[in-house]
Design a protein around this motif. Sequence first.
Motif, PDB file in Angstrom:
ATOM      1  N   ASP A 240      46.678  40.831  -1.694  1.00 57.08           N
ATOM      2  CA  ASP A 240      45.257  40.590  -1.954  1.00 57.08           C
ATOM      3  C   ASP A 240      44.792  39.332  -1.230  1.00 57.08           C
ATOM      4  O   ASP A 240      43.676  39.297  -0.687  1.00 57.08           O
ATOM      5  CB  ASP A 240      45.007  40.449  -3.453  1.00 57.08           C
ATOM      6  N   LEU A 241      45.630  38.303  -1.214  1.00 54.95           N
ATOM      7  CA  LEU A 241      45.273  37.067  -0.515  1.00 54.95           C
ATOM      8  C   LEU A 241      45.114  37.333   0.981  1.00 54.95           C
ATOM      9  O   LEU A 241      44.153  36.860   1.607  1.00 54.95           O
ATOM     10  CB  LEU A 241      46.329  35.993  -0.763  1.00 54.95           C
ATOM     11  N   VAL A 242      46.061  38.080   1.554  1.00 56.35           N
ATOM     12  CA  VAL A 242      45.980  38.390   2.987  1.00 56.35           C
ATOM     13  C   VAL A 242      44.696  39.164   3.288  1.00 56.35           C
ATOM     14  O   VAL A 242      43.959  38.849   4.239  1.00 56.35           O
ATOM     15  CB  VAL A 242      47.208  39.202   3.441  1.00 56.35           C
ATOM     16  N   ALA A 243      44.420  40.185   2.474  1.00 58.29           N
ATOM     17  CA  ALA A 243      43.239  41.019   2.708  1.00 58.29           C
ATOM     18  C   ALA A 243      41.956  40.208   2.579  1.00 58.29           C
ATOM     19  O   ALA A 243      41.040  40.322   3.417  1.00 58.29           O
ATOM     20  CB  ALA A 243      43.231  42.189   1.725  1.00 58.29           C
ATOM     21  N   LYS A 244      41.878  39.368   1.553  1.00 58.33           N
ATOM     22  CA  LYS A 244      40.671  38.586   1.317  1.00 58.33           C
ATOM     23  C   LYS A 244      40.464  37.540   2.412  1.00 58.33           C
ATOM     24  O   LYS A 244      39.331  37.343   2.903  1.00 58.33           O
ATOM     25  CB  LYS A 244      40.749  37.912  -0.049  1.00 58.33           C
ATOM     26  N   ALA A 245      41.553  36.865   2.806  1.00 60.24           N
ATOM     27  CA  ALA A 245      41.439  35.853   3.857  1.00 60.24           C
ATOM     28  C   ALA A 245      40.992  36.493   5.174  1.00 60.24           C
ATOM     29  O   ALA A 245      40.158  35.937   5.904  1.00 60.24           O
ATOM     30  CB  ALA A 245      42.772  35.135   4.043  1.00 60.24           C
ATOM     31  N   ALA A 246      41.545  37.670   5.465  1.00 60.72           N
ATOM     32  CA  ALA A 246      41.149  38.376   6.696  1.00 60.72           C
ATOM     33  C   ALA A 246      39.689  38.807   6.641  1.00 60.72           C
ATOM     34  O   ALA A 246      38.984  38.830   7.663  1.00 60.72           O
ATOM     35  CB  ALA A 246      42.054  39.590   6.905  1.00 60.72           C
ATOM     36  N   GLU A 247      39.219  39.129   5.461  1.00 58.62           N
ATOM     37  CA  GLU A 247      37.810  39.505   5.284  1.00 58.62           C
ATOM     38  C   GLU A 247      36.898  38.292   5.427  1.00 58.62           C
ATOM     39  O   GLU A 247      35.819  38.376   6.044  1.00 58.62           O
ATOM     40  CB  GLU A 247      37.637  40.146   3.910  1.00 58.62           C
ATOM     41  N   LEU A 248      37.336  37.168   4.881  1.00 54.97           N
ATOM     42  CA  LEU A 248      36.525  35.942   4.960  1.00 54.97           C
ATOM     43  C   LEU A 248      36.434  35.413   6.384  1.00 54.97           C
ATOM     44  O   LEU A 248      35.432  34.791   6.756  1.00 54.97           O
ATOM     45  CB  LEU A 248      37.127  34.864   4.050  1.00 54.97           C
ATOM     46  N   LYS A 249      37.481  35.657   7.179  1.00 56.04           N
ATOM     47  CA  LYS A 249      37.530  35.133   8.544  1.00 56.04           C
ATOM     48  C   LYS A 249      37.861  36.258   9.533  1.00 56.04           C
ATOM     49  O   LYS A 249      38.967  36.350  10.065  1.00 56.04           O
ATOM     50  CB  LYS A 249      38.578  34.013   8.638  1.00 56.04           C
ATOM     51  N   PRO A 250      36.912  37.122   9.808  1.00 54.55           N
ATOM     52  CA  PRO A 250      37.184  38.250  10.700  1.00 54.55           C
ATOM     53  C   PRO A 250      37.511  37.822  12.131  1.00 54.55           C
ATOM     54  O   PRO A 250      38.093  38.604  12.887  1.00 54.55           O
ATOM     55  CB  PRO A 250      35.886  39.068  10.649  1.00 54.55           C
ATOM     56  N   GLU A 251      37.139  36.584  12.496  1.00 53.03           N
ATOM     57  CA  GLU A 251      37.442  36.106  13.862  1.00 53.03           C
ATOM     58  C   GLU A 251      38.868  35.546  13.968  1.00 53.03           C
ATOM     59  O   GLU A 251      39.343  35.266  15.069  1.00 53.03           O
ATOM     60  CB  GLU A 251      36.426  35.036  14.280  1.00 53.03           C
ATOM     61  N   ILE A 274      44.302  42.251  11.195  1.00 55.13           N
ATOM     62  CA  ILE A 274      45.590  42.210  10.494  1.00 55.13           C
ATOM     63  C   ILE A 274      46.600  43.005  11.315  1.00 55.13           C
ATOM     64  O   ILE A 274      46.374  44.179  11.627  1.00 55.13           O
ATOM     65  CB  ILE A 274      45.487  42.784   9.072  1.00 55.13           C
ATOM     66  N   HIS A 275      47.705  42.371  11.640  1.00 53.49           N
ATOM     67  CA  HIS A 275      48.684  42.984  12.550  1.00 53.49           C
ATOM     68  C   HIS A 275      50.065  42.997  11.894  1.00 53.49           C
ATOM     69  O   HIS A 275      50.685  41.940  11.708  1.00 53.49           O
ATOM     70  CB  HIS A 275      48.750  42.202  13.869  1.00 53.49           C
ATOM     71  N   TRP A 276      50.548  44.189  11.553  1.00 49.61           N
ATOM     72  CA  TRP A 276      51.903  44.359  11.024  1.00 49.61           C
ATOM     73  C   TRP A 276      52.792  44.722  12.218  1.00 49.61           C
ATOM     74  O   TRP A 276      52.718  45.820  12.736  1.00 49.61           O
ATOM     75  CB  TRP A 276      51.932  45.457   9.966  1.00 49.61           C
ATOM     76  N   VAL A 277      53.630  43.792  12.654  1.00 49.39           N
ATOM     77  CA  VAL A 277      54.316  43.973  13.944  1.00 49.39           C
ATOM     78  C   VAL A 277      55.787  44.338  13.794  1.00 49.39           C
ATOM     79  O   VAL A 277      56.507  44.433  14.792  1.00 49.39           O
ATOM     80  CB  VAL A 277      54.171  42.704  14.825  1.00 49.39           C
ATOM     81  N   GLY A 278      56.253  44.569  12.569  1.00 54.19           N
ATOM     82  CA  GLY A 278      57.612  45.049  12.367  1.00 54.19           C
ATOM     83  C   GLY A 278      58.660  43.945  12.362  1.00 54.19           C
ATOM     84  O   GLY A 278      58.369  42.770  12.577  1.00 54.19           O
ATOM     85  N   GLN A 279      59.892  44.365  12.114  1.00 61.36           N
ATOM     86  CA  GLN A 279      61.000  43.407  12.049  1.00 61.36           C
ATOM     87  C   GLN A 279      61.312  42.864  13.439  1.00 61.36           C
ATOM     88  O   GLN A 279      61.322  43.596  14.432  1.00 61.36           O
ATOM     89  CB  GLN A 279      62.253  44.070  11.465  1.00 61.36           C
ATOM     90  N   LYS A 280      61.595  41.563  13.493  1.00 64.84           N
ATOM     91  CA  LYS A 280      61.939  40.907  14.741  1.00 64.84           C
ATOM     92  C   LYS A 280      63.332  40.283  14.631  1.00 64.84           C
ATOM     93  O   LYS A 280      63.741  39.834  13.565  1.00 64.84           O
ATOM     94  CB  LYS A 280      60.909  39.819  15.092  1.00 64.84           C
ATOM     95  N   ASP A 281      64.018  40.273  15.740  1.00 68.03           N
ATOM     96  CA  ASP A 281      65.338  39.664  15.764  1.00 68.03           C
ATOM     97  C   ASP A 281      65.237  38.169  15.512  1.00 68.03           C
ATOM     98  O   ASP A 281      64.259  37.525  15.901  1.00 68.03           O
ATOM     99  CB  ASP A 281      66.003  39.932  17.124  1.00 68.03           C
ATOM    100  N   TYR A 282      66.252  37.625  14.859  1.00 70.06           N
ATOM    101  CA  TYR A 282      66.289  36.189  14.558  1.00 70.06           C
ATOM    102  C   TYR A 282      66.070  35.358  15.818  1.00 70.06           C
ATOM    103  O   TYR A 282      65.388  34.326  15.789  1.00 70.06           O
ATOM    104  CB  TYR A 282      67.639  35.867  13.925  1.00 70.06           C
ATOM    105  N   ALA A 283      66.616  35.808  16.935  1.00 68.88           N
ATOM    106  CA  ALA A 283      66.485  35.054  18.191  1.00 68.88           C
ATOM    107  C   ALA A 283      65.037  34.969  18.658  1.00 68.88           C
ATOM    108  O   ALA A 283      64.665  34.039  19.384  1.00 68.88           O
ATOM    109  CB  ALA A 283      67.348  35.698  19.275  1.00 68.88           C
TER     110      ALA A 283
END
Length: 406
Positions: A240-251, A274-283
Amino acid sequence: MESMIGEQINNRFGGSGANKSYGIVAFSHLRWDFVWQRPQQFLSRFANTHPVLFIEEPEFVLAENDLPLMRVSSPQNNITVARMILPTKLGNRGPEFEKVAHKLTQKTIDDLNSSGAFNSPLLWFYNPMDTPWAVNQFNRRGVVYDCMDELSQFKFAPANLVKNEQQLLATADIVFTGGYELWLRKQKQHLNTHFFGCGVEYDHFAKAQLDETPIPADLKNIEHPILGWFGVIDERMDYDLVAKAAELKPEWHFVLAGPIVKVDPNSLPQGENIHWVGQKDYAELPSYCKAFDICMMCFAINDATEFINPTKALEYLATGTPVISTPVKDVVRQYKDFVDIAETAEQFVTLAEQRLNEKPVERIQKGISKAQQSSWETTVARMQELIEEAVAADDEVTELPVALLL
């Protein structure tokens, strides 16, 4: 593969050295190749002096008449990762499962034991669910319980997890906890309990400060400012925080990197920013942090986060990037001088605006210094001392009757 691993261990620990360097058998609910965190950080360092066998959570995928097997790999020097592949009918973890699990694990230990390092290994537990079939079923010199989370409060926790943990606590020679709040609880259940929070590979994450560190390809076309997160995406995140913050600041753009676990991907907040970019390697993580203008610790405040001590806190500080967190107890206790704390999306956005307009140079430098002083190596050295003291206090290696090992 088995002969290669045995030869590798024998070369390093053969002869009289085998008496000085015993093996460690670790039982974990996490995969070795999952998000690189506490178990991997600790055990990869213990592997500098002790061969490690890392037993992962089983997979229950075989047909009823298929033969159970142990899938074994060696991801790095002195570490063997083993995963049981079992028939689905054993998924209830009943007596038949326990018999099969013990047999496969004992055979794997025997296959690795050409040097004698695993004659009486140290048993190291992350997963209390392995207690019934493992804690009293192998020769051992001692039992360590590294309690990194209050797993009973996580989504889909097994009904008998608490009972199994009680058995583990009753048997363990020493208990470590990953958080201070967790230590307050567990030290009431075990007298030899010690709080060891997370460490950090400072040099690794400090690469985010370097000009030559590249920006990841999947972020190059995303405009700034970027508010970023890396880590497991599960019931501990405040969606909810992520969604609301993204709504408050669309830029602004919100980038969240990590595997999605125990939540429906379709339920995640969506938006052009909002960008869900998947799992990333530790490196790769320093490169992602270099692209972040703000590092987010947007944890929900719920049962699953009551006792967490996020590994990413020190990792973020090492990048030299401003950090904003929700009021997780251990974060407030340990890092309030280095990170901003926001209870709501509105507060989060307000603090982010302040940090974007004027970077808190002095606070960032203090955070960098904190990270520089918090190495995993220092923690592991002290843990090793405490383990030796605890095992020496018991003094006797537990030798089981032959009948129990058949």
